[in-house]
Design a protein around this motif. Structure first.
Motif, PDB file in Angstrom:
ATOM      1  N   GLU A  54      90.997 -36.419   6.879  1.00  0.00           N
ATOM      2  CA  GLU A  54      90.549 -37.639   7.549  1.00  0.00           C
ATOM      3  C   GLU A  54      91.419 -38.789   7.051  1.00  0.00           C
ATOM      4  N   PRO A  55      92.421 -39.207   7.856  1.00  0.00           N
ATOM      5  CA  PRO A  55      93.351 -40.250   7.413  1.00  0.00           C
ATOM      6  C   PRO A  55      92.740 -41.642   7.346  1.00  0.00           C
ATOM      7  N   LEU A  56      91.666 -41.894   8.107  1.00  0.00           N
ATOM      8  CA  LEU A  56      91.016 -43.201   8.035  1.00  0.00           C
ATOM      9  C   LEU A  56      90.262 -43.288   6.719  1.00  0.00           C
ATOM     10  N   ARG A  57      90.716 -44.197   5.833  1.00  0.00           N
ATOM     11  CA  ARG A  57      90.119 -44.289   4.514  1.00  0.00           C
ATOM     12  C   ARG A  57      88.733 -44.910   4.596  1.00  0.00           C
ATOM     13  N   GLY A  58      87.815 -44.328   3.850  1.00  0.00           N
ATOM     14  CA  GLY A  58      86.459 -44.832   3.802  1.00  0.00           C
ATOM     15  C   GLY A  58      85.487 -43.690   3.566  1.00  0.00           C
ATOM     16  N   PHE A  59      84.486 -43.930   2.728  1.00  0.00           N
ATOM     17  CA  PHE A  59      83.512 -42.884   2.408  1.00  0.00           C
ATOM     18  C   PHE A  59      82.797 -42.410   3.671  1.00  0.00           C
ATOM     19  N   GLY A  60      82.374 -43.351   4.506  1.00  0.00           N
ATOM     20  CA  GLY A  60      81.693 -42.983   5.735  1.00  0.00           C
ATOM     21  C   GLY A  60      82.584 -42.225   6.696  1.00  0.00           C
ATOM     22  N   ALA A  61      83.861 -42.604   6.742  1.00  0.00           N
ATOM     23  CA  ALA A  61      84.806 -41.905   7.609  1.00  0.00           C
ATOM     24  C   ALA A  61      84.918 -40.441   7.194  1.00  0.00           C
ATOM     25  N   ALA A  62      84.986 -40.200   5.881  1.00  0.00           N
ATOM     26  CA  ALA A  62      85.088 -38.829   5.387  1.00  0.00           C
ATOM     27  C   ALA A  62      83.801 -38.050   5.670  1.00  0.00           C
ATOM     28  N   CYS A  63      82.656 -38.668   5.411  1.00  0.00           N
ATOM     29  CA  CYS A  63      81.381 -37.997   5.670  1.00  0.00           C
ATOM     30  C   CYS A  63      81.246 -37.632   7.138  1.00  0.00           C
ATOM     31  N   HIS A  64      81.587 -38.559   8.024  1.00  0.00           N
ATOM     32  CA  HIS A  64      81.388 -38.308   9.451  1.00  0.00           C
ATOM     33  C   HIS A  64      82.385 -37.282   9.974  1.00  0.00           C
ATOM     34  N   ALA A  65      83.599 -37.292   9.448  1.00  0.00           N
ATOM     35  CA  ALA A  65      84.563 -36.261   9.839  1.00  0.00           C
ATOM     36  C   ALA A  65      84.038 -34.874   9.470  1.00  0.00           C
ATOM     37  N   GLY A  66      83.416 -34.770   8.306  1.00  0.00           N
ATOM     38  CA  GLY A  66      82.821 -33.503   7.904  1.00  0.00           C
ATOM     39  C   GLY A  66      81.665 -33.100   8.800  1.00  0.00           C
ATOM     40  N   GLU A 155      72.846 -37.586  16.825  1.00  0.00           N
ATOM     41  CA  GLU A 155      72.097 -38.404  17.778  1.00  0.00           C
ATOM     42  C   GLU A 155      71.759 -39.787  17.220  1.00  0.00           C
ATOM     43  N   LEU A 156      71.784 -39.937  15.898  1.00  0.00           N
ATOM     44  CA  LEU A 156      71.506 -41.252  15.311  1.00  0.00           C
ATOM     45  C   LEU A 156      72.604 -42.264  15.647  1.00  0.00           C
ATOM     46  N   GLY A 157      73.800 -41.775  15.969  1.00  0.00           N
ATOM     47  CA  GLY A 157      74.889 -42.676  16.329  1.00  0.00           C
ATOM     48  C   GLY A 157      75.372 -43.535  15.172  1.00  0.00           C
ATOM     49  N   LEU A 158      75.595 -42.925  14.025  1.00  0.00           N
ATOM     50  CA  LEU A 158      76.037 -43.671  12.841  1.00  0.00           C
ATOM     51  C   LEU A 158      77.419 -44.270  13.089  1.00  0.00           C
ATOM     52  N   THR A 159      77.582 -45.530  12.735  1.00  0.00           N
ATOM     53  CA  THR A 159      78.835 -46.237  13.030  1.00  0.00           C
ATOM     54  C   THR A 159      79.589 -46.707  11.790  1.00  0.00           C
ATOM     55  N   ASP A 160      78.918 -46.870  10.658  1.00  0.00           N
ATOM     56  CA  ASP A 160      79.611 -47.355   9.464  1.00  0.00           C
ATOM     57  C   ASP A 160      80.586 -46.281   8.975  1.00  0.00           C
ATOM     58  N   ARG A 161      81.757 -46.695   8.561  1.00  0.00           N
ATOM     59  CA  ARG A 161      82.743 -45.747   8.064  1.00  0.00           C
ATOM     60  C   ARG A 161      83.175 -46.091   6.641  1.00  0.00           C
ATOM     61  N   ARG A 162      82.398 -46.914   5.969  1.00  0.00           N
ATOM     62  CA  ARG A 162      82.716 -47.266   4.583  1.00  0.00           C
ATOM     63  C   ARG A 162      81.530 -46.887   3.694  1.00  0.00           C
ATOM     64  N   PHE A 163      81.221 -47.695   2.706  1.00  0.00           N
ATOM     65  CA  PHE A 163      80.175 -47.332   1.755  1.00  0.00           C
ATOM     66  C   PHE A 163      78.768 -47.498   2.308  1.00  0.00           C
ATOM     67  N   GLY A 164      78.633 -48.106   3.496  1.00  0.00           N
ATOM     68  CA  GLY A 164      77.318 -48.290   4.087  1.00  0.00           C
ATOM     69  C   GLY A 164      76.783 -47.060   4.805  1.00  0.00           C
ATOM     70  N   TYR A 165      77.603 -46.022   4.934  1.00  0.00           N
ATOM     71  CA  TYR A 165      77.206 -44.835   5.709  1.00  0.00           C
ATOM     72  C   TYR A 165      75.916 -44.176   5.210  1.00  0.00           C
ATOM     73  N   PRO A 166      75.776 -43.901   3.901  1.00  0.00           N
ATOM     74  CA  PRO A 166      74.533 -43.258   3.445  1.00  0.00           C
ATOM     75  C   PRO A 166      73.300 -44.118   3.698  1.00  0.00           C
ATOM     76  N   LEU A 167      73.434 -45.424   3.522  1.00  0.00           N
ATOM     77  CA  LEU A 167      72.326 -46.330   3.763  1.00  0.00           C
ATOM     78  C   LEU A 167      71.984 -46.374   5.250  1.00  0.00           C
TER      79      LEU A 167
END
Length: 220
Positions: A54-66, A155-167
């Motif tokens: 996942e080249p887009l840096r960010g914790f949320g980006a990595a989680c969502h790619a997975g 289906e939740l449609g999570l949009t954050d791609r940084r540290f806000g993803y888990p929250l």
């Protein structure tokens, strides 16, 4: 049944051997390489993990790619830094598997001195208290080890791609009426320095991301 385990990864070469070596039977590791400059990706491949770049840096980006790469009905998330024991994934997944919860968070219990710095523990406690007020769920930790159904998460449609993803995941799950639970898991000293609490920049960025998510999402 196979359960996919999503491990966001940024320069965790030193920890991956221990983490992947303790993955329970029936759990498949998906290591999401988020731009590592060490041998993390190759180590993970050599140890049998599915590696996603996942080249887009960010914790949320990595989680969502997975999450997008996963194929199992139920998925788990956990850090790849050896602070959490993959052997305890079944206890986190169990309430989702038997229908008692839609989202389960692993409540961290420190098992060694220095596993959880005081400032990080205090910040987590404040955040958890805010979550209890907003969601009505009895939460004490944001829980980096967690489990949920893959399709429902999408289906939740999570949009954050940084540290806000888990929250965001917790807040949107609560807004959707999901039962949210937590179970105790061991918290161990991580390998290397944290990308969040280990640097002032990381801490400030995480706080900023979480404040933004809190302002945007207000569960009923």
């Amino acid at each position: 049944m196979t359960i996919d385990v999503i491990l966001p990864c940024l320069n965790e070469e030193a920890a991956l051997g221990w983490v992947l070596g303790r993955m329970p039977g029936g759990y498949r590791a998906i290591v999401v390489d988020n731009g590592s400059t060490d041998r993390s990706a190759q180590v993970a491949r050599d140890l049998g993990a599915l590696v996603v770049a996942e080249p887009l840096r960010g914790f949320g980006a990595a989680c969502h790619a997975g999450l997008l790469a996963a194929s199992s009905d139920l998925v788990c998330f956990m850090d790849a830094d050896a602070s959490l024991d993959p052997g305890q994934l079944p206890r986190v997944a169990a309430p989702v598997m038997d229908g008692r919860a839609g989202l389960v968070l692993g409540r961290r219990r420190p098992r060694a001195a220095g596993a959880w710095p005081p400032h990080a523990r205090l910040g987590n406690a404040v955040l958890a208290a805010n979550l209890r007020r907003r969601t009505g769920a009895s939460l004490h930790d944001l829980g980096p080890m967690r489990a949920a159904r893959r399709a429902a998460l999408l289906e939740l449609g999570l949009t954050d791609r940084r540290f806000g993803y888990p929250l965001e995941m917790v807040l949107r799950a609560a807004a959707a009426g999901w039962p949210i639970d937590e179970v105790d898991v061991d918290y161990l000293p991580r390998a290397g320095r944290s990308k969040v609490t280990g640097t002032l920049r990381g801490t400030l960025r995480a706080v900023s991301d979480m404040r933004r998510v809190m302002a945007e999402i207000r569960p009923h």
